[in-house]
Enzyme design. Structure first.
Site, short mmCIF file in Angstrom:
data_model
loop_
_atom_site.label_atom_id
_atom_site.label_comp_id
_atom_site.label_asym_id
_atom_site.label_seq_id
_atom_site.Cartn_x
_atom_site.Cartn_y
_atom_site.Cartn_z
N HIS A 263 0.88 -1.17 0.00
CA HIS A 263 0.00 0.00 0.00
C HIS A 263 0.92 1.23 0.00
CE1 HIS A 263 -4.37 1.19 0.95
NE2 HIS A 263 -3.75 2.32 0.70
N GLU B 35 -4.18 -0.39 -5.52
CA GLU B 35 -4.33 0.73 -6.46
C GLU B 35 -3.05 1.08 -7.22
OE1 GLU B 35 -6.11 4.09 -4.51
OE2 GLU B 35 -7.95 3.01 -4.10
N ASN C 116 -11.63 -1.04 -5.46
CA ASN C 116 -11.83 0.16 -4.63
C ASN C 116 -12.67 1.14 -5.42
OD1 ASN C 116 -10.10 -1.07 -2.86
ND2 ASN C 116 -8.51 0.52 -2.92
N TYR D 6 -14.72 4.93 -5.30
CA TYR D 6 -15.01 6.19 -4.62
C TYR D 6 -15.93 7.11 -5.42
CZ TYR D 6 -11.65 4.98 -1.06
OH TYR D 6 -11.02 4.35 -0.02
N GLU E 129 -12.27 -1.27 -0.78
CA GLU E 129 -12.36 0.07 -0.18
C GLU E 129 -13.57 0.78 -0.75
OE1 GLU E 129 -8.99 2.75 -0.47
OE2 GLU E 129 -7.62 1.12 0.12
C1 FCB Z 1 -7.49 5.24 -1.69
C2 FCB Z 1 -6.32 4.69 -0.91
C3 FCB Z 1 -6.50 4.78 0.57
C4 FCB Z 1 -7.16 6.07 0.99
C5 FCB Z 1 -8.42 6.28 0.20
C6 FCB Z 1 -9.19 7.52 0.59
O1 FCB Z 1 -7.05 5.70 -2.92
O2 FCB Z 1 -6.10 3.35 -1.24
O3 FCB Z 1 -5.24 4.62 1.18
O4 FCB Z 1 -6.29 7.11 0.88
O5 FCB Z 1 -8.13 6.34 -1.16
#
Ligand code: FCB
Length: 477
Positions: free
Chosen positions: A136, A181, A309, A311, A382
């Site tokens: 990470h 990522e 992940n 967002y 995530e």
């Molecule tokens: C992702 C990362 C994690 C954190 C989130 C908000 O890109 O993997 O470490 O910073 O965003």
């Protein structure tokens, strides 16, 4: 948590029939080593690129560093007790490479490995499944000094490190993801330079992306040989990329960004090839001469699972004359070969990161990976949001974060209904932490951290999540 003084913050679970997740659904929360551990110079740990970067003036907001962070290195047993109180079924953490193999090559550091052994044992003792991420973002600094991820040799070093961790923890840990990522490591680290190591060169970013994936493939082979029964995967950050209009130029802008953000990684790992349009888009940047015969076969070594992940969504358009380049992840240097694409803001609600909230994009993303790429089990490794929180009367009532989780879990459930083999969900993050270039100014946690006293306060979202886990579901709306 079952404390009657702290009922779930909102009554969503008390209305109507429930939206139930499949039996055995793996409910978890995630963190990463540099973001929470602290103890940067203890137990034989040596600097990573994030230590160097955060200690370089002007790189991280307010000069924040991960030196102390959430002091998790010293508070691990009580942090695991907190996870158990929340009812977590799994905990996704990352191993700090420079803690277990100082300098990034040579023998293991027993004291460093012992920390993760104890962590795994604490978790297992509380019935929590450890989920280990090998990388990470904390590359040992000497490996960066030797060329970093743009250098091919780093991939081999990563496989050696994977083997060393597998030898030490393979008896305790069943779930392994190699990289977190790789887009961020490659394009934020070596393209725009807003992340460590802070270099800015399009060709280096593309090379870094390739060598990260090569390291992933070699590590999977090493792990498989050492631990044949482990569940192995990778975590990629994916975005639906939508054109701002049907105009062909906007559609082409979306194609380009989709290639760099998503298909750059999905195609090699899950299909064993680079997208042909990507190579054409990047012809001014690189001739892909760094790709050697056999690399793609290594990169596409079969996996057991894929971690996603999620967002937000990218909405993009063709360039307009005289438009100002946007900051951060929209920085042109993140998108070699597509520098003049415009990222469009739609005016929909955003989080404290300015990321647009787009729960349907999670359903879309999971369906895409399943429909276009693989039948493998998928996990959301995530998903979460930063909001400005406040402690009032000893409580943090983070209604916006709770609503974000709620909406995204509904979106995840919809993907399952559509046939996606989604097997688990990890909230980002268990606790507030060092948010990379933003330092401690952005809070993503379900648990509040008071950075002066290191007190932990479960927010409303944590209590609500505990209830979701207990019921294995949400109320139908
Ligand atoms: C992702 C990362 C994690 C954190 C989130 C908000 O890109 O993997 O470490 O910073 O965003």
């Amino acid at each position: 948590m079952s404390n009657p003084d702290h009922p779930p913050a909102v009554g969503v679970l008390d209305q109507g029939p429930e939206l139930i997740f499949p039996p055995g659904f793996l409910w978890g929360a995630a963190t990463a080593a540099y973001q929470i551990e602290g103890a940067a110079t203890e137990g034989g740990r040596t600097p990573s690129i994030w230590d160097t970067f955060s200690h370089t003036e002007g790189r991280v907001v307010a000069g924040h560093t991960g030196d102390v962070a959430c002091d998790h290195y010293h508070r691990m047993p009580s942090d695991v007790r907190l996870m158990a109180e929340l009812g977590l079924k799994s905990y996704r953490f990352s191993v700090s490479w420079p803690r277990v193999q100082p300098g990034g090559s040579g023998p293991a550091n027993a004291e460093g490995l012992d920390f993760y052994r104890r962590l795994a044992d604490e978790l297992l003792g509380h019935g929590i499944e450890p989920w280990l991420t090998l990388y990470h973002w904390d590359l040992p600094q000497p490996l960066e000094d030797a060329g970093g991820w743009p250098a091919r040799d780093t991939a081999g070093r990563f496989a050696d490190y994977a083997e060393l961790v597998a030898d030490a923890l393979g008896d305790r840990v069943r779930y392994w993801t190699t990289l977190n990522e790789p887009w961020c490591s490659a394009f934020l680290g070596y393209g725009s330079g807003v992340h460590a190591p802070g270099r800015s060169d399009g060709a280096d970013a593309v090379r870094a992306g390739h060598h990260l994936m090569l390291g992933h493939g070699l590590a999977v082979q090493a792990l498989r040989a050492s631990r044949p029964h482990a569940q192995l995967g990778i975590t990629v950050n994916l975005y639906p990329v939508t054109p701002a209009s049907d105009a062909p130029a906007d559609v082409d802008a979306a194609r380009r960004i989709d290639a760099l953000a998503n298909r750059f990684f999905l195609d090699p790992v899950l299909r064993g090839s680079y997208p042909t349009d990507l190579a054409a888009d990047l012809r001014e940047v690189t001739d892909f001469g760094h790709v050697r015969d056999g690399d793609l076969a290594v990169i596409s070594t079969p996996l057991d699972l894929v971690g996603v992940n999620y967002y937000s969504r990218h909405v993009v358009a063709a360039p307009v004359e005289g438009a100002e380049p946007e900051p951060y992840w929209r920085a042109p240097s993140c998108w070699p070969g597509s520098e003049d694409v415009r990222f469009v803001t739609r005016g929909v609600p955003v989080t404290d990161m300015d990321w647009e909230i787009d729960a349907p994009g999670l359903t879309e993303t999971l369906r895409r990976v399943h429909d276009e790429y693989t039948d493998l089990p998928l996990y959301v490794t995530e998903n979460g949001s930063a909001f400005v929180d406040a402690v009032i009367d000893g409580q943090v009532d983070d209604v916006d974060r709770l609503a974000y989780f709620d909406a995204h879990l509904r979106a995840a459930h919809e993907a399952i209904n559509a046939g996606v083999p989604l097997r688990g969900y990890f909230a980002w993050s268990l606790m507030d932490n060092f948010e990379w270039a933003w330092g401690y100014t952005k809070r993503f946690g379900m648990v509040w951290i008071d950075y002066d006293s290191q007190a932990r306060i479960p927010k409303s979202s944590a209590r609500w999540y505990a209830e979701v886990i207990r019921r294995n579901g949400l109320a139908a709306q």
